[in-house]
Scaffold this active site. Structure first.
Site, PDB file in Angstrom:
ATOM      1  N   LYS A 116       0.875  -1.183   0.000  1.00 44.35           N
ATOM      2  CA  LYS A 116       0.000   0.000   0.000  1.00 44.35           C
ATOM      3  C   LYS A 116       0.905   1.223   0.000  1.00 44.35           C
ATOM      4  CE  LYS A 116      -3.480   2.341   2.858  1.00 44.35           C
ATOM      5  NZ  LYS A 116      -4.443   2.188   3.956  1.00 44.35           N
ATOM      6  N   ASP A 118       1.044   5.296   0.088  1.00 43.28           N
ATOM      7  CA  ASP A 118       0.261   6.473   0.495  1.00 43.28           C
ATOM      8  C   ASP A 118       0.748   7.750  -0.190  1.00 43.28           C
ATOM      9  OD1 ASP A 118      -1.718   7.745   2.011  1.00 43.28           O
ATOM     10  OD2 ASP A 118      -1.235   6.611   3.814  1.00 43.28           O
ATOM     11  N   GLY A 124      -7.931   9.763  -4.250  1.00 43.67           N
ATOM     12  CA  GLY A 124      -8.660  10.417  -5.348  1.00 43.67           C
ATOM     13  C   GLY A 124      -8.144  11.819  -5.654  1.00 43.67           C
ATOM     14  N   ARG A 156      -7.095   4.026  -4.339  1.00 45.50           N
ATOM     15  CA  ARG A 156      -8.047   4.636  -3.405  1.00 45.50           C
ATOM     16  C   ARG A 156      -8.683   5.860  -4.036  1.00 45.50           C
ATOM     17  NH1 ARG A 156      -7.299   4.506   2.124  1.00 45.50           N
ATOM     18  NH2 ARG A 156      -8.087   6.606   2.332  1.00 45.50           N
ATOM     19  N   ASP A 162     -10.167   9.017   3.947  1.00 42.36           N
ATOM     20  CA  ASP A 162     -10.245   7.879   4.876  1.00 42.36           C
ATOM     21  C   ASP A 162     -11.666   7.610   5.385  1.00 42.36           C
ATOM     22  OD1 ASP A 162      -7.569   8.057   4.555  1.00 42.36           O
ATOM     23  OD2 ASP A 162      -7.085   8.011   6.692  1.00 42.36           O
TER      24      ASP A 162
HETATM   25  C1  GAL Z   1      -3.831   7.660   5.228  1.00 44.96           C
HETATM   26  C2  GAL Z   1      -4.475   6.491   4.505  1.00 44.96           C
HETATM   27  C3  GAL Z   1      -4.977   5.513   5.544  1.00 44.96           C
HETATM   28  C4  GAL Z   1      -3.817   5.048   6.399  1.00 44.96           C
HETATM   29  C5  GAL Z   1      -3.082   6.242   6.995  1.00 44.96           C
HETATM   30  C6  GAL Z   1      -1.793   5.844   7.695  1.00 44.96           C
HETATM   31  O1  GAL Z   1      -3.350   8.581   4.305  1.00 44.96           O
HETATM   32  O2  GAL Z   1      -5.527   6.968   3.702  1.00 44.96           O
HETATM   33  O3  GAL Z   1      -5.646   4.444   4.922  1.00 44.96           O
HETATM   34  O4  GAL Z   1      -2.962   4.281   5.600  1.00 44.96           O
HETATM   35  O5  GAL Z   1      -2.740   7.188   6.006  1.00 44.96           O
HETATM   36  O6  GAL Z   1      -1.113   6.934   8.215  1.00 44.96           O
END
Ligand code: GAL
Length: 381
Positions: A124, A126, A162, A179, A183
């Site tokens: 994943k 970010d 997005g 994504r 969140d």
């Molecule tokens: C956000 C992400 C979450 C999680 C989080 C961790 O940006 O959308 O799903 O991974 O960071 O810090």
């Protein structure tokens, strides 16, 4: 990597945030197997943010937090693999992850190599702390190339929420899921918000690049890191059904070590999972069956062609007060009433059969915040 259906699994973030360690991951792996969730398809166990030390080592490599993962990540990956599961980890396009740990900016190749050496099957990636001089699309392409260069099959999960019109470029990067939303939180309000994002982008899904509406909140019951009051069972069912119907990855976010029967029964609904995992991956379409009294936006109905010729139907009541009824005629969903077909309709949450009369399917009493999902089995006679 070619991914031919929405990935299913579990991720640590929604419930545990930074409170993760080796013991937890091993217990999650055990529970996935013992509960039967693994056999239903939940195969990826993903460690989200907060797993590393705050500094790289002298060779520039990421180092697992010594207190949380005293035996290193390879040992965790080996354990997860020994259970027949796949192992996922997390990093970020920027200099830091969203929670302030080292990100992969300008370390893409060494990090990809490290993940591959540890036995990672899913990354994943970010979108925080990104460089102003590098476009998001380039960052994702770079990590995608770095992952491929390792020679290991690693599912690439982009998480740019997005932003920057992700849907316009993400399928050029090699990401396998992306994504589309900010969140999720454990609340009905947030579920509705994410549903409207999904509508705005046209509920699209690309080949080998699935639209991710974020992890599931089913069974969180107002607890854990992304708590926001919790949802009712009906709301969890609607959320799960929507994610499944629209081909989102199904990544569990609750604490499965402690899940109640209702939570398990939602997550393990095979009929709903089958619609999510259908091999043709057809996009659902909006039905023109709006009740004169109720705005179509509040209680939309969708149909989706399935690979064996069956048709899935779903109605979601997003209104707060109005109980709705809907009807669908067979010709609205591509079933010509003149062609001799034998159709049976099953309610995928109650298991009951629904009658077709006068070539019409009538769906009564869709309560606020609830949904109805059906599978129409179609056989030639
Ligand atoms: C956000 C992400 C979450 C999680 C989080 C961790 O940006 O959308 O799903 O991974 O960071 O810090």
């Amino acid at each position: 990597m070619m991914v031919n259906k929405p990935p299913m699994g579990i991720n640590t973030w929604n419930t545990f945030g930074s409170k993760i360690d080796e013991k937890l991951i091993m217990q999650m792996a055990d529970t996935l197997v013992e509960s039967g969730l693994k056999d239903l398809g939940y195969e990826y166990l993903v460690i989200d943010d907060c797993w590393s030390q705050k500094k790289r080592d002298k060779d520039g490599r990421l180092v697992p937090d010594k207190n949380k993962f005293p035996n290193g990540m390879k040992a965790v990956a080996d354990y997860v693999h020994s259970k027949g599961l796949k192992f996922g980890m997390y990093s970020c396009v920027g200099t830091m992850t969203c929670a302030g740990y080292p990100g992969s900016y300008r370390h893409e190749y060494i990090d990809a190599q490290t993940f591959a050496e540890w036995g990672v099957d899913f990354l994943k990636y970010d979108y925080c702390y990104r460089s102003k001089s590098t476009a998001g699309v380039e960052s994702y392409r770079k990590m995608s190339t770095a992952l491929k260069a390792t020679g290991r099959d690693i599912l690439f999960s982009a998480c740019s929420w997005g932003h920057d019109d992700t849907h316009k470029w993400i399928d050029t990067t090699g990401a396998n899921i992306w994504r589309a939303t900010t969140d999720i939180k454990d609340s009905w309000k947030k579920v509705k918000e994410l549903v409207s994002v999904s509508n705005e982008i046209g509920n699209l899904n690309f080949i080998n690049c699935f639209t991710d509406l974020d992890m599931l909140i089913v069974g969180m019951r107002g607890m854990g890191f992304c708590a926001e009051g919790g949802c009712t069972d009906d709301e969890y069912i609607t959320h799960f059904s929507y994610w499944a119907f629209f081909g989102s990855p199904l990544m569990i976010g609750c604490d499965i070590r402690d899940m109640d029967e209702k939570t398990f029964s939602i997550l393990s609904n095979k009929d709903i999972i089958e619609i999510n995992q259908d091999s043709e991956l057809n996009r659902p379409y909006l039905l023109r069956c709006s009740d004169a009294m109720i705005d179509k936006i509040e209680v939309p109905g969708y149909a989706k062609q399935l690979s064996n010729g069956d048709i899935a139907l779903a109605f979601f009541n997003f209104s707060d007060e109005k109980t709705a009824s809907r009807y669908v005629t067979l010709d609205m969903i591509g079933l010509d009433a003149d062609i001799p077909l034998e159709c049976t309709v099953k309610d995928l949450w109650s298991g009951e059969a629904l009658e077709i009369s006068n070539d019409t399917i009538r769906v009564e009493k869709i309560e606020p915040h609830c949904c109805k999902v059906y599978r129409i089995s179609v056989k030639a006679v």
